[in-house]
Design an enzyme around this catalytic site. Structure first.
Site, PDB file in Angstrom:
ATOM      1  N   THR A   9      -8.370   3.546   8.384  1.00 20.88           N
ATOM      2  CA  THR A   9      -9.554   2.915   8.303  1.00 20.88           C
ATOM      3  C   THR A   9      -9.721   2.085   9.614  1.00 20.88           C
ATOM      4  O   THR A   9      -8.850   1.307   9.883  1.00 20.88           O
ATOM      5  CB  THR A   9      -9.491   1.779   7.332  1.00 20.88           C
ATOM      6  OG1 THR A   9      -9.005   2.462   5.985  1.00 20.88           O
ATOM      7  CG2 THR A   9     -10.930   1.128   6.926  1.00 20.88           C
ATOM      8  N   HIS A  38      -5.823   3.978  -1.893  1.00 18.15           N
ATOM      9  CA  HIS A  38      -7.110   3.926  -1.337  1.00 18.15           C
ATOM     10  C   HIS A  38      -7.423   5.431  -1.926  1.00 18.15           C
ATOM     11  O   HIS A  38      -6.413   6.462  -1.516  1.00 18.15           O
ATOM     12  CB  HIS A  38      -6.929   4.192   0.170  1.00 18.15           C
ATOM     13  CG  HIS A  38      -8.348   4.231   0.849  1.00 18.15           C
ATOM     14  ND1 HIS A  38      -8.469   4.144   2.033  1.00 18.15           N
ATOM     15  CD2 HIS A  38      -9.567   4.751   0.342  1.00 18.15           C
ATOM     16  CE1 HIS A  38      -9.604   4.378   2.651  1.00 18.15           C
ATOM     17  NE2 HIS A  38     -10.152   4.734   1.319  1.00 18.15           N
ATOM     18  N   GLU A  47      -8.875   0.649  -3.250  1.00 13.11           N
ATOM     19  CA  GLU A  47      -9.647   0.573  -2.023  1.00 13.11           C
ATOM     20  C   GLU A  47     -10.478   1.962  -2.121  1.00 13.11           C
ATOM     21  O   GLU A  47     -10.009   2.896  -2.482  1.00 13.11           O
ATOM     22  CB  GLU A  47      -8.993   0.748  -0.663  1.00 13.11           C
ATOM     23  CG  GLU A  47      -8.214  -0.403  -0.377  1.00 13.11           C
ATOM     24  CD  GLU A  47      -7.293  -0.162   0.989  1.00 13.11           C
ATOM     25  OE1 GLU A  47      -7.601   0.800   1.749  1.00 13.11           O
ATOM     26  OE2 GLU A  47      -6.253  -0.992   1.100  1.00 13.11           O
ATOM     27  N   HIS A 102      -3.927  -4.303   7.634  1.00 17.24           N
ATOM     28  CA  HIS A 102      -3.896  -3.284   8.696  1.00 17.24           C
ATOM     29  C   HIS A 102      -3.143  -3.524   9.649  1.00 17.24           C
ATOM     30  O   HIS A 102      -3.294  -4.283  10.416  1.00 17.24           O
ATOM     31  CB  HIS A 102      -5.527  -3.024   8.975  1.00 17.24           C
ATOM     32  CG  HIS A 102      -5.523  -1.772   9.220  1.00 17.24           C
ATOM     33  ND1 HIS A 102      -5.177  -0.918  10.303  1.00 17.24           N
ATOM     34  CD2 HIS A 102      -6.069  -0.599   8.535  1.00 17.24           C
ATOM     35  CE1 HIS A 102      -5.499   0.466  10.420  1.00 17.24           C
ATOM     36  NE2 HIS A 102      -6.087   0.777   9.279  1.00 17.24           N
ATOM     37  N   ARG A 116      -9.344   7.878  -1.286  1.00 16.00           N
ATOM     38  CA  ARG A 116     -10.315   8.445  -0.305  1.00 16.00           C
ATOM     39  C   ARG A 116     -11.447   9.663  -0.595  1.00 16.00           C
ATOM     40  O   ARG A 116     -10.952  10.447  -1.479  1.00 16.00           O
ATOM     41  CB  ARG A 116      -9.630   9.150   1.060  1.00 16.00           C
ATOM     42  CG  ARG A 116      -8.763   8.193   2.057  1.00 16.00           C
ATOM     43  CD  ARG A 116      -8.322   8.577   3.003  1.00 16.00           C
ATOM     44  NE  ARG A 116      -9.270   8.959   4.001  1.00 16.00           N
ATOM     45  CZ  ARG A 116      -9.774   7.917   4.981  1.00 16.00           C
ATOM     46  NH1 ARG A 116      -8.856   6.828   5.238  1.00 16.00           N
ATOM     47  NH2 ARG A 116     -10.622   8.297   5.851  1.00 16.00           N
ATOM     48  N   HIS A 145       1.142   6.167   1.775  1.00 15.25           N
ATOM     49  CA  HIS A 145       2.012   6.937   2.648  1.00 15.25           C
ATOM     50  C   HIS A 145       2.927   7.907   1.830  1.00 15.25           C
ATOM     51  O   HIS A 145       3.563   8.792   2.375  1.00 15.25           O
ATOM     52  CB  HIS A 145       2.589   6.340   3.806  1.00 15.25           C
ATOM     53  CG  HIS A 145       1.451   5.633   4.883  1.00 15.25           C
ATOM     54  ND1 HIS A 145       0.888   6.957   5.541  1.00 15.25           N
ATOM     55  CD2 HIS A 145       0.802   4.600   5.118  1.00 15.25           C
ATOM     56  CE1 HIS A 145       0.114   6.276   6.367  1.00 15.25           C
ATOM     57  NE2 HIS A 145      -0.120   4.957   5.833  1.00 15.25           N
ATOM     58  N   GLU A 149     -11.035  -9.215   2.537  1.00 15.13           N
ATOM     59  CA  GLU A 149      -9.780  -8.880   3.246  1.00 15.13           C
ATOM     60  C   GLU A 149      -9.988  -8.744   4.795  1.00 15.13           C
ATOM     61  O   GLU A 149     -11.013  -8.026   5.190  1.00 15.13           O
ATOM     62  CB  GLU A 149      -9.205  -7.634   2.606  1.00 15.13           C
ATOM     63  CG  GLU A 149      -8.059  -7.299   3.461  1.00 15.13           C
ATOM     64  CD  GLU A 149      -7.212  -5.965   2.885  1.00 15.13           C
ATOM     65  OE1 GLU A 149      -7.507  -5.704   1.583  1.00 15.13           O
ATOM     66  OE2 GLU A 149      -6.361  -5.419   3.570  1.00 15.13           O
ATOM     67  N   ARG A 170      -7.182  12.921   0.643  1.00  7.79           N
ATOM     68  CA  ARG A 170      -6.085  13.516   1.463  1.00  7.79           C
ATOM     69  C   ARG A 170      -4.726  13.111   1.176  1.00  7.79           C
ATOM     70  O   ARG A 170      -3.879  13.653   1.495  1.00  7.79           O
ATOM     71  CB  ARG A 170      -6.493  13.276   3.061  1.00  7.79           C
ATOM     72  CG  ARG A 170      -6.092  11.847   3.276  1.00  7.79           C
ATOM     73  CD  ARG A 170      -6.282  11.692   4.880  1.00  7.79           C
ATOM     74  NE  ARG A 170      -7.716  11.676   5.270  1.00  7.79           N
ATOM     75  CZ  ARG A 170      -7.881  11.153   6.525  1.00  7.79           C
ATOM     76  NH1 ARG A 170      -7.056  10.120   7.147  1.00  7.79           N
ATOM     77  NH2 ARG A 170      -9.104  11.101   6.889  1.00  7.79           N
ATOM     78  N   ASN A 218       0.850  -1.157  -0.072  1.00 10.77           N
ATOM     79  CA  ASN A 218      -0.001  -0.214   0.124  1.00 10.77           C
ATOM     80  C   ASN A 218       0.756   1.440   0.019  1.00 10.77           C
ATOM     81  O   ASN A 218       1.665   1.269   0.877  1.00 10.77           O
ATOM     82  CB  ASN A 218      -0.969   0.125   1.303  1.00 10.77           C
ATOM     83  CG  ASN A 218      -1.837   1.147   1.196  1.00 10.77           C
ATOM     84  OD1 ASN A 218      -1.267   2.155   1.149  1.00 10.77           O
ATOM     85  ND2 ASN A 218      -3.238   0.914   1.594  1.00 10.77           N
TER      86      ASN A 218
HETATM   87  N1  PXP Z   1      -5.823  -2.891   3.930  1.00  6.87           N
HETATM   88  C1  PXP Z   1      -6.832  -1.851   4.033  1.00  6.87           C
HETATM   89  C2  PXP Z   1      -8.253  -2.362   3.578  1.00  6.87           C
HETATM   90  C3  PXP Z   1      -6.418  -0.591   4.638  1.00  6.87           C
HETATM   91  O1  PXP Z   1      -7.413   0.329   4.366  1.00  6.87           O
HETATM   92  C4  PXP Z   1      -5.336  -0.406   4.608  1.00  6.87           C
HETATM   93  C5  PXP Z   1      -4.838   1.233   5.243  1.00  6.87           C
HETATM   94  O2  PXP Z   1      -5.052   2.005   4.227  1.00  6.87           O
HETATM   95  C6  PXP Z   1      -4.253  -1.463   4.729  1.00  6.87           C
HETATM   96  C7  PXP Z   1      -4.406  -2.583   4.594  1.00  6.87           C
HETATM   97  C8  PXP Z   1      -2.964  -1.045   4.886  1.00  6.87           C
HETATM   98  O3  PXP Z   1      -2.628  -0.905   6.604  1.00  6.87           O
HETATM   99  P1  PXP Z   1      -1.151  -0.419   7.098  1.00  6.87           P
HETATM  100  O4  PXP Z   1      -1.070   0.816   6.308  1.00  6.87           O
HETATM  101  O5  PXP Z   1      -1.434  -0.286   8.630  1.00  6.87           O
HETATM  102  O6  PXP Z   1      -0.368  -1.404   6.890  1.00  6.87           O
END
Ligand code: PXP
Length: 260
Positions: free
Chosen positions: A100, A42, A69, A213, A44, A9, A150, A48, A6
């Site tokens: 999330t 994602h 996402e 997550h 959003r 960030h 998921e 953001r 992901n």
């Molecule tokens: N999976 C989903 C559905 C999420 O919303 C997120 C956070 O955006 C992640 C995985 C990844 O989470 P993390 O950034 O805590 O590894």
């Protein structure tokens, strides 16, 4: 075990200065070279971090499958569907949240998801739902005709952090988990058991199971060891490690931990 990276960030860092650097698209080929199997972003409602233009450029130029996402928000969903990603993962979203929190409630959103599911089937886009490890939600996912679920590993990750990361007495202490170690340990085992049982049921029902997550280099092994979870989506910890060891190394190390 498949690894979805992901990269939201990277856009968070860019948005801290509102400039065009670092560019999340630059991460895609590095992730592939490091052994990642998928890129997750994602989009959003408040845009953001990832913007429409990021998402479009990533979908159009990525050599890896893209998992997008988004919330059950008609405007965002139309935008995402038009981009034709490989998979769409529906997530709950609140504007005021940092990230999330909690899984999607499939019961209260049944009709909306049913409609989305049919729409995506026509377009050949896979559908996943981000849910808590709960038997009822899994049965609902099956009846909605999604291909993937998921499982939300946030509760497990929070308990793990309170047990092993010295969060107690810091301002990141999770108040509801400010408990004696033996109680936290029982909670950790219970959260793992819920993830295991949910995975087992989902697998028996023919659903593909991803999880994510809050997973990091310390806590990921317990999740890797759950049979039939076939993919992890990890963001924060990989990008955090990249600051010190570089993005490619951070992905290589995580991919290594994902080996069974
Ligand atoms: N999976 C989903 C559905 C999420 O919303 C997120 C956070 O955006 C992640 C995985 C990844 O989470 P993390 O950034 O805590 O590894």
């Amino acid at each position: 075990m498949l690894l979805g990276v992901n990269i939201d960030h990277i856009a968070v860092l860019r948005e801290a200065r509102k400039i065009n650097d670092p560019d999340p698209l630059d991460a895609v080929s590095l992730a592939k070279r490091a052994g990642a199997n998928q890129i997750t972003i994602h989009l959003r409602e408040d845009r953001r971090h990832i913007h429409d233009m990021d998402a479009l450029r990533i979908v159009q130029n990525s050599a890896l499958p893209i998992n997008m996402e988004c919330a059950i928000d008609p405007e965002t969903l139309n935008t995402v569907i038009d981009m034709n990603p490989h998979r769409i993962t529906l997530v709950p979203e609140k504007r005021e949240e940092v990230t999330t929190e909690g899984g999607l409630d499939l019961i209260n959103n049944f009709e909306a998801i049913d409609e989305i599911s049919k729409r995506l089937q026509e377009k050949n886009i896979e559908l996943s739902v981000f849910i808590d490890p709960n038997m009822f939600q899994i049965k609902m996912a099956k009846s909605l005709g999604v291909q993937w679920i998921e499982l939300h590993t946030g509760s497990y990750a929070n308990i793990y952090a309170m047990l092993f990361s010295n969060l107690k007495n810091t301002h990141h202490c999770i108040k509801e988990l400010d408990l004696p170690r033996d109680e936290l340990y029982v909670k950790l085992q219970k959260s793992l058991q819920e993830l295991e049982e949910s995975t087992k049921l989902a697998h028996e029902l023919g659903l593909k199971v991803a999880a994510g997550h809050g997973l990091n280099y310390q806590n990921v092994k317990n999740i890797v060891n759950i049979e039939n979870i076939i993919e992890l989506n990890i963001g924060q910890s990989i990008i955090a490690r990249s600051v010190f060891s570089g993005f490619e190394n951070a992905v290589i190390e995580m991919k290594q931990l994902c080996k069974r």
